[in-house]
Design a protein around this motif. Structure first.
Motif, PDB file in Angstrom:
ATOM      1  N   ASN A  55      15.684  51.086  15.983  1.00  0.00           N
ATOM      2  CA  ASN A  55      16.201  49.342  15.349  1.00  0.00           C
ATOM      3  C   ASN A  55      14.841  48.466  15.153  1.00  0.00           C
ATOM      4  O   ASN A  55      14.502  48.492  13.830  1.00  0.00           O
ATOM      5  CB  ASN A  55      16.930  48.413  16.226  1.00  0.00           C
ATOM      6  CG  ASN A  55      18.095  48.488  16.031  1.00  0.00           C
ATOM      7  OD1 ASN A  55      18.707  49.414  14.814  1.00  0.00           O
ATOM      8  ND2 ASN A  55      18.699  48.010  16.653  1.00  0.00           N
ATOM      9  N   VAL A  56      13.198  48.982  16.199  1.00  0.00           N
ATOM     10  CA  VAL A  56      12.128  48.342  15.993  1.00  0.00           C
ATOM     11  C   VAL A  56      11.766  49.303  15.062  1.00  0.00           C
ATOM     12  O   VAL A  56      10.826  49.024  14.214  1.00  0.00           O
ATOM     13  CB  VAL A  56      11.291  48.866  17.685  1.00  0.00           C
ATOM     14  CG1 VAL A  56      10.035  48.855  17.198  1.00  0.00           C
ATOM     15  CG2 VAL A  56      12.161  47.908  18.559  1.00  0.00           C
TER      16      VAL A  56
ATOM     17  N   THR B 267      17.504  51.543  20.432  1.00  0.00           N
ATOM     18  CA  THR B 267      16.557  50.194  20.401  1.00  0.00           C
ATOM     19  C   THR B 267      15.139  50.173  20.150  1.00  0.00           C
ATOM     20  O   THR B 267      14.879  50.267  18.444  1.00  0.00           O
ATOM     21  CB  THR B 267      15.611  49.718  21.751  1.00  0.00           C
ATOM     22  OG1 THR B 267      16.962  48.951  22.558  1.00  0.00           O
ATOM     23  CG2 THR B 267      14.692  48.279  21.379  1.00  0.00           C
TER      24      THR B 267
ATOM     25  N   LEU C 263      20.105  53.427  25.924  1.00  0.00           N
ATOM     26  CA  LEU C 263      19.936  52.369  25.937  1.00  0.00           C
ATOM     27  C   LEU C 263      18.739  52.221  24.213  1.00  0.00           C
ATOM     28  O   LEU C 263      18.139  51.595  23.579  1.00  0.00           O
ATOM     29  CB  LEU C 263      19.346  50.729  26.720  1.00  0.00           C
ATOM     30  CG  LEU C 263      20.264  50.606  27.671  1.00  0.00           C
ATOM     31  CD1 LEU C 263      20.271  49.658  28.467  1.00  0.00           C
ATOM     32  CD2 LEU C 263      20.999  49.290  26.490  1.00  0.00           C
ATOM     33  N   LEU C 264      17.532  52.874  24.761  1.00  0.00           N
ATOM     34  CA  LEU C 264      16.365  53.332  24.234  1.00  0.00           C
ATOM     35  C   LEU C 264      16.316  54.071  22.911  1.00  0.00           C
ATOM     36  O   LEU C 264      16.809  53.835  21.665  1.00  0.00           O
ATOM     37  CB  LEU C 264      15.544  54.397  24.741  1.00  0.00           C
ATOM     38  CG  LEU C 264      14.773  53.777  26.159  1.00  0.00           C
ATOM     39  CD1 LEU C 264      14.176  54.998  26.409  1.00  0.00           C
ATOM     40  CD2 LEU C 264      13.681  52.947  25.890  1.00  0.00           C
TER      41      LEU C 264
END
Length: 102
Positions: A29-30, A26, A22-23
């Motif tokens: 994208n950030v 994520t 998940l990290l």
């Protein structure tokens, strides 16, 4: 042996694997949207300084410099845009963001 309840090592490793995946999804994208966020912040900062220039012009009947805006209390701090550009006021009172001269 007592009937002890708890997580096994395999269960904990599976949870860590899921969190890691998940990290990994994520964080890129950030980071990708960081430049877009900074440019929007710069646009907002330029508009805010432009409003203060217009306010100064109405009260003093002259076009201010950034130093005058700060000394008169129109701006608290002159720090420039979040993306590293600096603010400039031209001779007609238009505020623009320009790249820093290095």
């Amino acid at each position: 042996m007592k009937n002890e309840k708890g997580f096994t090592l395999i269960e904990m490793m599976i949870v860590m694997l899921i969190i890691s995946v998940l990290l990994m999804i994520t964080i890129p994208n950030v980071a990708k949207h960081n430049s877009n966020i900074n440019s929007k912040g710069c646009e907002a900062y330029v508009k805010m300084v432009q409003a203060q220039v217009q306010s100064y012009q109405m009260e003093k009947n002259k076009i201010p410099t950034l130093a005058e805006l700060k000394s008169e209390g129109y701006l608290k701090d002159i720090k420039g845009c979040p993306n590293g550009q600096e603010i400039e006021i031209d001779s007609v009172g238009t505020v623009t963001a320009i790249a820093k001269a290095e």
